[in-house]
Every structure is written in structure tokens, then in C-alpha cells.
Design a protein around this motif. Structure first.
Motif, PDB file in Angstrom:
ATOM      1  N   GLY A  84     -10.466  -7.061 -34.378  1.00 54.29           N
ATOM      2  CA  GLY A  84     -10.403  -6.037 -35.404  1.00 54.29           C
ATOM      3  C   GLY A  84     -11.712  -5.856 -36.136  1.00 54.29           C
ATOM      4  N   ASN A  85     -12.565  -6.886 -36.122  1.00 54.37           N
ATOM      5  CA  ASN A  85     -13.864  -6.805 -36.791  1.00 54.37           C
ATOM      6  C   ASN A  85     -15.011  -6.542 -35.815  1.00 54.37           C
ATOM      7  N   GLY A  86     -14.692  -6.172 -34.595  1.00 52.09           N
ATOM      8  CA  GLY A  86     -15.730  -5.854 -33.614  1.00 52.09           C
ATOM      9  C   GLY A  86     -15.770  -6.859 -32.486  1.00 52.09           C
ATOM     10  N   LEU A  87     -16.934  -6.977 -31.859  1.00 50.72           N
ATOM     11  CA  LEU A  87     -17.134  -7.939 -30.784  1.00 50.72           C
ATOM     12  C   LEU A  87     -17.377  -9.309 -31.383  1.00 50.72           C
ATOM     13  N   SER A  88     -16.844 -10.323 -30.732  1.00 47.22           N
ATOM     14  CA  SER A  88     -16.953 -11.669 -31.290  1.00 47.22           C
ATOM     15  C   SER A  88     -17.195 -12.686 -30.187  1.00 47.22           C
ATOM     16  N   ILE A  89     -18.088 -13.644 -30.453  1.00 44.26           N
ATOM     17  CA  ILE A  89     -18.293 -14.805 -29.593  1.00 44.26           C
ATOM     18  C   ILE A  89     -18.238 -16.050 -30.465  1.00 44.26           C
ATOM     19  N   LEU A  90     -17.403 -16.997 -30.078  1.00 49.70           N
ATOM     20  CA  LEU A  90     -17.356 -18.302 -30.729  1.00 49.70           C
ATOM     21  C   LEU A  90     -17.780 -19.356 -29.715  1.00 49.70           C
TER      22      LEU A  90
ATOM     23  N   ALA B 172     -20.432  -4.994 -34.815  1.00 45.91           N
ATOM     24  CA  ALA B 172     -19.474  -3.916 -35.075  1.00 45.91           C
ATOM     25  C   ALA B 172     -19.182  -3.146 -33.793  1.00 45.91           C
ATOM     26  N   PHE B 173     -17.904  -2.853 -33.585  1.00 48.02           N
ATOM     27  CA  PHE B 173     -17.512  -2.106 -32.387  1.00 48.02           C
ATOM     28  C   PHE B 173     -16.088  -1.616 -32.560  1.00 48.02           C
ATOM     29  N   THR B 174     -15.856  -0.363 -32.227  1.00 46.05           N
ATOM     30  CA  THR B 174     -14.513   0.217 -32.193  1.00 46.05           C
ATOM     31  C   THR B 174     -14.268   0.772 -30.801  1.00 46.05           C
ATOM     32  N   PRO B 175     -13.309   0.232 -30.054  1.00 48.87           N
ATOM     33  CA  PRO B 175     -13.084   0.696 -28.681  1.00 48.87           C
ATOM     34  C   PRO B 175     -12.656   2.159 -28.637  1.00 48.87           C
TER      35      PRO B 175
END
Length: 305
Positions: free
Chosen positions: A179-185, A201-204
Motif C-alpha cells: 500500500g505504500n509502494g514498492l518495498s524490499i526488506l 512510491a508506486f501505484t499499480p
């Protein structure tokens, strides 16, 4: 032409000569660029101009200059897995084939390069068995890695995992559209006590009509600023944090999932299509390489021989 040496030109009457390969390319005079102060109008003479220096030579004295273009990037170098999804879930390298679960299907028409895989978002995902190829560590420090793929969203609600190597007993990394964009952990030493959190930031775009290219790279530095994300070849602004004490990722026994999370594969699944999924270990793609992969595959051409 791609191999023209634009910094080496001969000006004659009405044309300039740009070397390409072992031959000469003739271009209209108006396209020759900056003209040196000394320009002869005789057809039997020409002005050779390079690095602000002009010399005079007869055309007979001008010889073709051997020129070899820089070699194209070898994307097979450090490639540990690649899935075209054209007919099945086999790995280009032959080492890390995927197992399909649910109704995920390969060989679906309408991919970026030939065919693709389609996930319906309901218990659909693919699994590759645990392999050292997918653990980006040498046992003491992190190693660089890069991941590149195309995605086409049918729907999107809250989270959609595109790659996960994190089960109940061993945590290495997870990458998702949230929901907050692209994420890598990236998890330190197999637990949540320390981890790197990088986001963009990203909205599909949903509806199943839009392909987008995603590339994620990491330089192995042990800090979130070592992560880069690209959408359609364009570098994104990264925000993130170093949480707890981060040392390095561990080599765990967790498999990897594409299209869902490992520890609960029926939740937060990707709904849409994927194509040309590549994973490199010990290689951080450059901006130029990311752009090249994007433009090459967008034109319908594989980056692999």
C-alpha cells in the motif's frame, strides 16, 4: 549508425566522412556538426579534424580506421535463474526450475517477449527449492544482487509479493508491492531483530492492459541506501531505514516463492501476468544495463542468447 566515430570526421566539399567498422560513412555536409576553421573546397582534398586540431590530407591518404564497438553486456554472467515463462516454468540456467501451484499458467499469449505466466491471485504462485544461488551472502557479509522482471496487474488490493525467501524458521528477504509502494526488506542473521527497509512510491496500473518493467539492485553494502529501484528503466527515489543492528543476511533453508509470500502463500498474492524474470547473484546492474534490458525486452527481444 551505432558504431560511427563522431569525434573523427573529414570535411570535404559538401560531405563529411565518419568511420564505421572498416569502411566510411558519408553524411550530408549539414549533418557534419561543428566545421573547423580550415575548410578546403577542393574535391581532391579534405580536412581532418580531431580534438580541435586540423590537418590536411588527400582523400587517397585517408584510410578506413578499424573500430570495434564496445561489447554488449553479457547478461548470462552471474545469472542464477531466469524464467521466460514461454512454455513452462523451467530455468534458463537449468539449475532452479520452478514448481507451479494452483492455477498459475505459463505459455500465455501477450507477453512482452513472446509468452508469459498468469497468476489469478487465488492460491497461485511458483516455488523454487532452497539453493545457495538465492542466498545473497558469503556467510559473513552481503553480496550484491539484481532482480529484473515485467508485471501486468489485473487487480491490486493491499499487498502483492513478487519474491519472498522467508519462511517460519529462516528470514532472508521479501519484495512486494504494498500500500505504500514498492518495498524490499533484507533481514539480518535470519531474524527480524535487524533489517533494512527500502521503499519507493508506486501505484499499480490495474486492468491487465499495462506492462511495466521493474528492476531491483543491491550493492551488498549492508545499508538501505545500497538498494536501487527502477520502473521502466527510470531510477526511483528511495526512502528507508536501518532497523536494529544489521550485520548481514544469512543462508537459510527457506525456498523462494514468486507471486506470494513463503510463510503464508495463500495471502497477499500477485494477480496478473509476469514475464522475463531474471535473478543475478554477486552482480549489481548499472543504470545503463537496466535501461538496455528495458528497451531490448520492450522491443520483444530476449536479453539472453
Amino acid at each position: 549508425m551505432a558504431n560511427e566515430i563522431y569525434s573523427k570526421s573529414w570535411w570535404g566539399s559538401g560531405v563529411c566522412f565518419n568511420t564505421v567498422g572498416w569502411g566510411l560513412v558519408y553524411k550530408p555536409y549539414a549533418q557534419c556538426g561543428a566545421v573547423p576553421a580550415l575548410l578546403l573546397a577542393l574535391e581532391t582534398r579534405a580536412t581532418y579534424y580531431e580534438n580541435e586540431t586540423c590537418t590536411i590530407a588527400t582523400l587517397d591518404e585517408i584510410e578506413a580506421i578499424a573500430y570495434t564497438a564496445p561489447p554488449a553486456p553479457l547478461y548470462t554472467d552471474d545469472l542464477v535463474a531466469s524464467y521466460s515463462f514461454d512454455t513452462d516454468f523451467s530455468d534458463y540456467t537449468g539449475n532452479n526450475n520452478l514448481t507451479a501451484n494452483g492455477n498459475v499458467v505459463a505459455g500465455v499469449a501477450g507477453g512482452v517477449v513472446d509468452d508469459c505466466a498468469e497468476f489469478d491471485g487465488t492460491s497461485d504462485y511458483t516455488v523454487a527449492a532452497d539453493s545457495d544461488d538465492f542466498s545473497f551472502t558469503d556467510g559473513a557479509t552481503d553480496l550484491p544482487f539484481s532482480i529484473s522482471f515485467w508485471a501486468n496487474f489485473n487487480t491490486f488490493s493491499q499487498d502483492a509479493y513478487f519474491l519472498s525467501k522467508r519462511d517460519g524458521s529462516g528470514l532472508e528477504y521479501q519484495m512486494d508491492f504494498g500500500g505504500n509502494g514498492l518495498s524490499i526488506l533484507l533481514f539480518s542473521q535470519g531474524s527480524t531483530s535487524g533489517y533494512l527497509d527500502s521503499r519507493a512510491a508506486f501505484t499499480p496500473t490495474t486492468g491487465g492492459l499495462t506492462w511495466q518493467h521493474f528492476t531491483f539492485t543491491y550493492d551488498g553494502s549492508g545499508t538501505f541506501v545500497g538498494v536501487k529501484m527502477y520502473i521502466d528503466g527510470v531510477s526511483q527515489t528511495i526512502t528507508g531505514s536501518d532497523n536494529g543492528t544489521y550485520v548481514a543476511m544469512s543462508n537459510t533453508t527457506s525456498p523462494i516463492n514468486i507471486g506470494s509470500q513463503v510463510w503464508n502463500p495463500s495471502a497477499n498474492e500477485f494477480d496478473g501476468k509476469m514475464d522475463e524474470y531474471h535473478i543475478w547473484k554477486n552482480r549489481e546492474l548499472t543504470q545503463a544495463e537496466v535501461t538496455d534490458i528495458y528497451t531490448t525486452e520492450l522491443a520483444g527481444t530476449s536479453i539472453l542468447p
